[in-house]
Design a protein around this motif. Structure first.
Motif, PDB file in Angstrom:
ATOM      1  N   ALA A   8       0.836  -1.209   0.000  1.00 15.44           N
ATOM      2  CA  ALA A   8       0.000   0.000   0.000  1.00 15.44           C
ATOM      3  C   ALA A   8       0.868   1.255   0.000  1.00 15.44           C
ATOM      4  CB  ALA A   8      -0.939  -0.008   1.203  1.00 15.44           C
ATOM      5  N   MET A   9       1.943   1.247   0.788  1.00 16.86           N
ATOM      6  CA  MET A   9       2.838   2.404   0.832  1.00 16.86           C
ATOM      7  C   MET A   9       3.478   2.651  -0.532  1.00 16.86           C
ATOM      8  SD  MET A   9       4.756   1.836   4.472  1.00 16.86           S
ATOM      9  CE  MET A   9       5.693   3.351   4.520  1.00 16.86           C
ATOM     10  N   THR A  10       3.876   1.579  -1.197  1.00 12.44           N
ATOM     11  CA  THR A  10       4.492   1.701  -2.511  1.00 12.44           C
ATOM     12  C   THR A  10       3.504   2.297  -3.510  1.00 12.44           C
ATOM     13  OG1 THR A  10       5.929  -0.172  -2.053  1.00 12.44           O
ATOM     14  CG2 THR A  10       5.638   0.417  -4.361  1.00 12.44           C
ATOM     15  N   ALA A  11       2.246   1.849  -3.428  1.00 11.09           N
ATOM     16  CA  ALA A  11       1.225   2.330  -4.361  1.00 11.09           C
ATOM     17  C   ALA A  11       0.919   3.815  -4.156  1.00 11.09           C
ATOM     18  CB  ALA A  11      -0.048   1.503  -4.216  1.00 11.09           C
ATOM     19  N   PHE A  12       0.929   4.288  -2.909  1.00 10.86           N
ATOM     20  CA  PHE A  12       0.533   5.667  -2.627  1.00 10.86           C
ATOM     21  C   PHE A  12       1.698   6.630  -2.466  1.00 10.86           C
ATOM     22  CE2 PHE A  12      -3.374   3.475  -1.707  1.00 10.86           C
ATOM     23  CZ  PHE A  12      -4.321   4.348  -2.200  1.00 10.86           C
ATOM     24  N   GLY A  13       2.891   6.120  -2.250  1.00 13.61           N
ATOM     25  CA  GLY A  13       4.063   6.990  -2.114  1.00 13.61           C
ATOM     26  C   GLY A  13       3.877   8.026  -1.021  1.00 13.61           C
ATOM     27  N   GLU A  14       4.127   9.292  -1.352  1.00 11.01           N
ATOM     28  CA  GLU A  14       4.033  10.374  -0.364  1.00 11.01           C
ATOM     29  C   GLU A  14       2.603  10.633   0.090  1.00 11.01           C
ATOM     30  OE1 GLU A  14       6.036  13.915  -1.609  1.00 11.01           O
ATOM     31  OE2 GLU A  14       7.899  12.851  -2.022  1.00 11.01           O
ATOM     32  N   LYS A  15       1.621  10.124  -0.618  1.00  3.02           N
ATOM     33  CA  LYS A  15       0.213  10.323  -0.240  1.00  3.02           C
ATOM     34  C   LYS A  15      -0.264   9.275   0.765  1.00  3.02           C
ATOM     35  CE  LYS A  15      -0.907  12.599  -4.536  1.00  3.02           C
ATOM     36  NZ  LYS A  15      -1.688  12.604  -5.753  1.00  3.02           N
ATOM     37  N   TRP A  16       0.630   8.407   1.183  1.00  2.37           N
ATOM     38  CA  TRP A  16       0.319   7.377   2.175  1.00  2.37           C
ATOM     39  C   TRP A  16       0.145   8.036   3.536  1.00  2.37           C
ATOM     40  CZ3 TRP A  16      -0.918   2.520   3.322  1.00  2.37           C
ATOM     41  CH2 TRP A  16      -0.528   1.975   4.549  1.00  2.37           C
ATOM     42  N   CYS A  17      -1.064   8.036   4.086  1.00  2.24           N
ATOM     43  CA  CYS A  17      -1.275   8.705   5.373  1.00  2.24           C
ATOM     44  C   CYS A  17      -2.472   8.165   6.161  1.00  2.24           C
ATOM     45  CB  CYS A  17      -1.420  10.211   5.163  1.00  2.24           C
ATOM     46  SG  CYS A  17      -2.828  10.658   4.136  1.00  2.24           S
ATOM     47  N   PRO A  18      -2.672   6.842   6.221  1.00  2.42           N
ATOM     48  CA  PRO A  18      -3.772   6.355   7.069  1.00  2.42           C
ATOM     49  C   PRO A  18      -3.450   6.621   8.538  1.00  2.42           C
ATOM     50  CG  PRO A  18      -2.433   4.528   6.359  1.00  2.42           C
ATOM     51  CD  PRO A  18      -1.921   5.750   5.643  1.00  2.42           C
ATOM     52  N   SER A  19      -4.470   6.739   9.347  1.00  2.37           N
ATOM     53  CA  SER A  19      -4.247   6.963  10.777  1.00  2.37           C
ATOM     54  C   SER A  19      -3.654   5.703  11.404  1.00  2.37           C
ATOM     55  CB  SER A  19      -5.568   7.299  11.466  1.00  2.37           C
ATOM     56  OG  SER A  19      -6.392   6.139  11.527  1.00  2.37           O
ATOM     57  N   GLU A  20      -3.093   5.869  12.578  1.00  2.47           N
ATOM     58  CA  GLU A  20      -2.552   4.731  13.321  1.00  2.47           C
ATOM     59  C   GLU A  20      -3.648   3.704  13.593  1.00  2.47           C
ATOM     60  OE1 GLU A  20      -0.770   4.261  17.723  1.00  2.47           O
ATOM     61  OE2 GLU A  20       0.217   5.761  16.475  1.00  2.47           O
ATOM     62  N   THR A  21      -4.849   4.183  13.886  1.00  2.00           N
ATOM     63  CA  THR A  21      -5.973   3.279  14.141  1.00  2.00           C
ATOM     64  C   THR A  21      -6.347   2.505  12.884  1.00  2.00           C
ATOM     65  OG1 THR A  21      -6.822   4.740  15.864  1.00  2.00           O
ATOM     66  CG2 THR A  21      -8.371   3.168  14.925  1.00  2.00           C
ATOM     67  N   ALA A  22      -6.410   3.175  11.742  1.00  2.00           N
ATOM     68  CA  ALA A  22      -6.725   2.488  10.485  1.00  2.00           C
ATOM     69  C   ALA A  22      -5.674   1.433  10.177  1.00  2.00           C
ATOM     70  CB  ALA A  22      -6.838   3.488   9.344  1.00  2.00           C
ATOM     71  N   ARG A  23      -4.408   1.733  10.438  1.00  2.00           N
ATOM     72  CA  ARG A  23      -3.346   0.756  10.200  1.00  2.00           C
ATOM     73  C   ARG A  23      -3.489  -0.443  11.123  1.00  2.00           C
ATOM     74  NH1 ARG A  23       2.230   3.582  10.581  1.00  2.00           N
ATOM     75  NH2 ARG A  23       2.912   1.512   9.895  1.00  2.00           N
ATOM     76  N   LEU A  24      -3.832  -0.205  12.396  1.00  2.31           N
ATOM     77  CA  LEU A  24      -4.020  -1.304  13.335  1.00  2.31           C
ATOM     78  C   LEU A  24      -5.206  -2.168  12.905  1.00  2.31           C
ATOM     79  CD1 LEU A  24      -3.440  -2.886  15.921  1.00  2.31           C
ATOM     80  CD2 LEU A  24      -4.710  -1.130  17.194  1.00  2.31           C
ATOM     81  N   VAL A  25      -6.305  -1.543  12.519  1.00  3.27           N
ATOM     82  CA  VAL A  25      -7.486  -2.291  12.074  1.00  3.27           C
ATOM     83  C   VAL A  25      -7.154  -3.108  10.820  1.00  3.27           C
ATOM     84  CG1 VAL A  25      -9.829  -2.053  11.126  1.00  3.27           C
ATOM     85  CG2 VAL A  25      -9.186  -0.837  13.210  1.00  3.27           C
ATOM     86  N   ALA A  26      -6.395  -2.541   9.912  1.00  2.00           N
ATOM     87  CA  ALA A  26      -5.993  -3.287   8.711  1.00  2.00           C
ATOM     88  C   ALA A  26      -5.167  -4.513   9.099  1.00  2.00           C
ATOM     89  CB  ALA A  26      -5.202  -2.385   7.768  1.00  2.00           C
TER      90      ALA A  26
END
Length: 150
Positions: A8-26
Motif C-alpha cells: 500500500a505504501m508503494t502504491a501511494f508513495g508520499e500520499k500514504w497517510c492512514p491513521s494509526e488506528t486504520a493501520r491497526l485495524v488493517a
C-alpha cells in the motif's frame, strides 16, 4: 503484515497517510484472514469478543471512525477484504475502547496494540496495575499491594 503495508505504501508513495488506528485495524483484518489459531494475547478472549461501547460513542468519535473507514477503503481496499460498514464500526469501537499505547523505555509513543486478554482488566482512574512491554509482549504489574480474590 509488513507485505500489506509495504504494498500500500508503494502504491501511494508520499500520499500514504492512514491513521494509526486504520493501520491497526488493517493489521487485525489481515491477521483474522490468515491466522487460524488464537494468538498469545487471545487465550481467554478473542478480539471479536471484547467490549466496544459502540452504542455509546459520541459525535467526535463517530467522525473519527468514519474518517478511519474512509482511510481503510482508500489505502487498503486493493490489498485487503474490507468488511461491511457496521462490522468496521464495531471493530473501530473495540480498538478505541481497548487499545493500549505502546511506549519504549523512555515513554516515547511507539504505537497502539490490542491485547484481548488484557481487556478483561477493568479500567480505572486510580489503577492498581500498569501495563509494561517486553517487545510485543504485554505484562501486568501491580503498583500497590493487593489482596487475592477468592
Amino acid at each position: 503484515m509488513h507485505k500489506l503495508e509495504c504494498s500500500a505504501m508503494t502504491a501511494f508513495g508520499e500520499k500514504w497517510c492512514p491513521s494509526e488506528t486504520a493501520r491497526l485495524v488493517a493489521r487485525i483484518l489481515s491477521k483474522k484472514k490468515t491466522q487460524k489459531e488464537r494468538c498469545l494475547s487471545e487465550k481467554l478472549l478473542q478480539i471479536g469478543e471484547i467490549q466496544s461501547h459502540v452504542v455509546n460513542i459520541d459525535n467526535k468519535r463517530r467522525e473519527m471512525n468514519e474518517a478511519d473507514i474512509a482511510g481503510l477503503h482508500q489505502f487498503f481496499s486493493k490489498h485487503l477484504e474490507i468488511p461491511d460498514h457496521s462490522d468496521l464500526l464495531m471493530l473501530l469501537s473495540q480498538v478505541a475502547c481497548n487499545g493500549f499505547t505502546i511506549e519504549d523505555d523512555e515513554l516515547s509513543h511507539m504505537g497502539t496494540a490490542i491485547y484481548p486478554d488484557m481487556a478483561l482488566i477493568n479500567h480505572s482512574c486510580l489503577p492498581s496495575v500498569i501495563v509494561t512491554y517486553k517487545g510485543t509482549m504485554a505484562e501486568v504489574r501491580a503498583v500497590q499491594d493487593m489482596k487475592p480474590i477468592l
